[in-house]
Design an enzyme around this catalytic site. Structure first.
Site, PDB file in Angstrom:
ATOM      1  N   LYS A 238       0.829  -1.214   0.000  1.00 23.09           N
ATOM      2  CA  LYS A 238       0.000   0.000   0.000  1.00 23.09           C
ATOM      3  C   LYS A 238       0.866   1.269   0.000  1.00 23.09           C
ATOM      4  O   LYS A 238       0.659   2.166  -0.803  1.00 23.09           O
ATOM      5  CB  LYS A 238      -0.922   0.038   1.236  1.00 23.09           C
ATOM      6  CG  LYS A 238      -1.859  -1.137   1.363  1.00 23.09           C
ATOM      7  CD  LYS A 238      -2.756  -1.011   2.589  1.00 23.09           C
ATOM      8  CE  LYS A 238      -2.016  -1.018   3.920  1.00 23.09           C
ATOM      9  NZ  LYS A 238      -1.410  -2.297   4.311  1.00 23.09           N
TER      10      LYS A 238
ATOM     11  N   ARG B 177      -9.385   0.811   9.016  1.00 21.92           N
ATOM     12  CA  ARG B 177      -9.011  -0.542   9.418  1.00 21.92           C
ATOM     13  C   ARG B 177     -10.110  -1.235  10.214  1.00 21.92           C
ATOM     14  O   ARG B 177     -10.001  -2.423  10.506  1.00 21.92           O
ATOM     15  CB  ARG B 177      -7.762  -0.474  10.301  1.00 21.92           C
ATOM     16  CG  ARG B 177      -6.444  -0.617   9.556  1.00 21.92           C
ATOM     17  CD  ARG B 177      -5.345  -0.322  10.557  1.00 21.92           C
ATOM     18  NE  ARG B 177      -4.127  -1.024  10.345  1.00 21.92           N
ATOM     19  CZ  ARG B 177      -3.062  -0.530   9.715  1.00 21.92           C
ATOM     20  NH1 ARG B 177      -3.127   0.651   9.158  1.00 21.92           N
ATOM     21  NH2 ARG B 177      -1.946  -1.213   9.629  1.00 21.92           N
TER      22      ARG B 177
ATOM     23  N   ARG C 209      11.740  -5.131   4.724  1.00 19.11           N
ATOM     24  CA  ARG C 209      11.414  -3.718   4.506  1.00 19.11           C
ATOM     25  C   ARG C 209      12.254  -2.796   5.388  1.00 19.11           C
ATOM     26  O   ARG C 209      12.556  -3.114   6.524  1.00 19.11           O
ATOM     27  CB  ARG C 209       9.929  -3.524   4.835  1.00 19.11           C
ATOM     28  CG  ARG C 209       9.494  -2.095   5.022  1.00 19.11           C
ATOM     29  CD  ARG C 209       8.027  -1.943   4.874  1.00 19.11           C
ATOM     30  NE  ARG C 209       7.280  -2.325   6.066  1.00 19.11           N
ATOM     31  CZ  ARG C 209       5.947  -2.371   6.108  1.00 19.11           C
ATOM     32  NH1 ARG C 209       5.252  -2.097   5.038  1.00 19.11           N
ATOM     33  NH2 ARG C 209       5.343  -2.702   7.217  1.00 19.11           N
TER      34      ARG C 209
ATOM     35  N   ARG D   8      11.615  -0.954  10.569  1.00 25.58           N
ATOM     36  CA  ARG D   8      10.704  -0.423  11.588  1.00 25.58           C
ATOM     37  C   ARG D   8      10.713  -1.356  12.793  1.00 25.58           C
ATOM     38  O   ARG D   8      10.850  -2.562  12.637  1.00 25.58           O
ATOM     39  CB  ARG D   8       9.282  -0.389  11.019  1.00 25.58           C
ATOM     40  CG  ARG D   8       8.903   0.955  10.457  1.00 25.58           C
ATOM     41  CD  ARG D   8       7.685   0.900   9.602  1.00 25.58           C
ATOM     42  NE  ARG D   8       6.563   0.178  10.185  1.00 25.58           N
ATOM     43  CZ  ARG D   8       5.424  -0.035   9.548  1.00 25.58           C
ATOM     44  NH1 ARG D   8       5.254   0.423   8.332  1.00 25.58           N
ATOM     45  NH2 ARG D   8       4.449  -0.697  10.128  1.00 25.58           N
TER      46      ARG D   8
ATOM     47  N   ARG E 219       0.018  -8.519  13.710  1.00 24.19           N
ATOM     48  CA  ARG E 219      -0.636  -7.541  12.831  1.00 24.19           C
ATOM     49  C   ARG E 219      -1.518  -8.244  11.806  1.00 24.19           C
ATOM     50  O   ARG E 219      -2.594  -7.765  11.472  1.00 24.19           O
ATOM     51  CB  ARG E 219       0.414  -6.660  12.149  1.00 24.19           C
ATOM     52  CG  ARG E 219       0.850  -5.506  13.055  1.00 24.19           C
ATOM     53  CD  ARG E 219       2.213  -4.998  12.735  1.00 24.19           C
ATOM     54  NE  ARG E 219       2.375  -4.503  11.391  1.00 24.19           N
ATOM     55  CZ  ARG E 219       3.556  -4.388  10.771  1.00 24.19           C
ATOM     56  NH1 ARG E 219       4.656  -4.733  11.399  1.00 24.19           N
ATOM     57  NH2 ARG E 219       3.620  -3.926   9.550  1.00 24.19           N
TER      58      ARG E 219
HETATM   59  P1  ADP Z   1       1.229  -1.847   8.112  1.00 28.46           P
HETATM   60  O1  ADP Z   1       2.538  -2.212   7.543  1.00 28.46           O
HETATM   61  O2  ADP Z   1       0.757  -2.842   9.126  1.00 28.46           O
HETATM   62  O3  ADP Z   1       0.195  -1.521   7.075  1.00 28.46           O
HETATM   63  P2  ADP Z   1       1.131   0.925   9.105  1.00 28.46           P
HETATM   64  O4  ADP Z   1       2.361   1.700   8.844  1.00 28.46           O
HETATM   65  O5  ADP Z   1      -0.058   1.217   8.252  1.00 28.46           O
HETATM   66  O6  ADP Z   1       1.546  -0.601   9.022  1.00 28.46           O
HETATM   67  O7  ADP Z   1       0.677   1.099  10.631  1.00 28.46           O
HETATM   68  C1  ADP Z   1       1.551   0.882  11.702  1.00 28.46           C
HETATM   69  C2  ADP Z   1       0.780   0.770  12.998  1.00 28.46           C
HETATM   70  O8  ADP Z   1       0.095   2.012  13.270  1.00 28.46           O
HETATM   71  C3  ADP Z   1      -0.336  -0.280  13.001  1.00 28.46           C
HETATM   72  O9  ADP Z   1       0.136  -1.582  13.309  1.00 28.46           O
HETATM   73  C4  ADP Z   1      -1.284   0.280  14.072  1.00 28.46           C
HETATM   74  O10 ADP Z   1      -0.819   0.005  15.362  1.00 28.46           O
HETATM   75  C5  ADP Z   1      -1.189   1.793  13.856  1.00 28.46           C
HETATM   76  N1  ADP Z   1      -2.248   2.258  12.911  1.00 28.46           N
HETATM   77  C6  ADP Z   1      -2.051   2.738  11.660  1.00 28.46           C
HETATM   78  N2  ADP Z   1      -3.220   3.046  11.070  1.00 28.46           N
HETATM   79  C7  ADP Z   1      -4.186   2.749  11.960  1.00 28.46           C
HETATM   80  C8  ADP Z   1      -5.620   2.812  11.953  1.00 28.46           C
HETATM   81  N3  ADP Z   1      -6.276   3.252  10.880  1.00 28.46           N
HETATM   82  N4  ADP Z   1      -6.285   2.404  13.067  1.00 28.46           N
HETATM   83  C9  ADP Z   1      -5.643   1.967  14.141  1.00 28.46           C
HETATM   84  N5  ADP Z   1      -4.293   1.849  14.223  1.00 28.46           N
HETATM   85  C10 ADP Z   1      -3.574   2.238  13.148  1.00 28.46           C
END
Ligand code: ADP
Length: 211
Positions: free
Chosen positions: A14, A89, A125, A158, A169
């Site tokens: 994404k 989400r 990553r 990360r 996750r």
């Molecule tokens: P991923 O690689 O899992 O898509 P992101 O960079 O989108 O990771 O998000 C990292 C973390 O930030 C998530 O695991 C969550 O804890 C938090 N987070 C991000 N977006 C949301 C959301 N829309 N609702 C709740 N928590 C979120």
């Protein structure tokens, strides 16, 4: 104004595709993951709370992330349109986004059925700690090791991209976010793309949808 929503498991691509869309079309990428990490970096009270949640692979509370997104959408740089990566989400988040007015909306689901593909992607990553640009030790290594080609910041894995956290996750994704994809299937046309293909192939399909 257009809103492009990208769905998919962690590691589906994404963020990478959102970067490419931003570059080609001039729409603004909004990553709620980046917004959460910015809060953690600034060591606010909220940031400290987020850190505990993120490091376990959980979700931050709906009401807070909705507020943070709304605040981001008040900035002027989204005039042309925006791409959302990482939101909604949960169903509550999806309903909140539906209430935010927009002229047109395109929902794209980056689908990967094999779990080991996304786990491997996440484990290789690396992210810029400053601007959030995404690199991969396998597919797109930064030209200068450890240095971001975009802003010169430090590039490293990360802290939540470990095997244990990614498994959690993915569990949260299956439990919460899969139903959001169904919500969009009912709401409007949902474009499904096989995201196990290369970055270029996936992006070509996306440009076909956006034209
Ligand atoms: P991923 O690689 O899992 O898509 P992101 O960079 O989108 O990771 O998000 C990292 C973390 O930030 C998530 O695991 C969550 O804890 C938090 N987070 C991000 N977006 C949301 C959301 N829309 N609702 C709740 N928590 C979120």
């Amino acid at each position: 104004m257009i809103r492009i929503i990208l769905f998919g498991a962690p590691g589906a691509g994404k963020g990478t595709q959102a970067d490419s869309i931003e570059k080609k079309y001039g729409y603004t990428k909004i990553s709620t993951g980046d917004l959460v990490r910015a809060e953690i970096k600034s060591q606010t009270k909220l940031g400290r709370k987020f850190k505990t949640v993120v490091e376990k692979g959980g979700l931050v509370p709906d009401d807070i992330i909705i507020k943070i997104l709304k605040k981001r959408l008040r900035q002027k740089d989204i005039e042309k349109g925006y791409i959302i990566d990482g939101f909604p989400r949960t169903i509550q988040q999806a309903k909140a986004l539906t209430e935010i007015a927009i002229d047109s909306e395109i929902a794209i689901y980056l689908k990967i059925s094999k779990e080991n593909v996304v786990v491997n992607r996440v484990l290789s990553r690396m992210t810029c700690t400053q601007c959030g640009a995404i690199f991969s030790s396998k597919e797109i290594p930064p030209k200068k090791e450890g240095i971001c080609a975009v802003c010169g910041g430090i590039v490293k894995p990360r802290s939540d991209d470990t095997e244990e956290v990614i498994k959690n996750r993915l569990r949260v994704y299956r439990k919460e976010t899969k139903s959001v994809i169904d919500y969009y299937r009912h709401k409007e046309e949902l474009f499904e793309i096989d995201a196990s293909r290369t970055i270029e192939e996936v992006f070509e399909t996306i440009t076909g949808i956006l034209h």
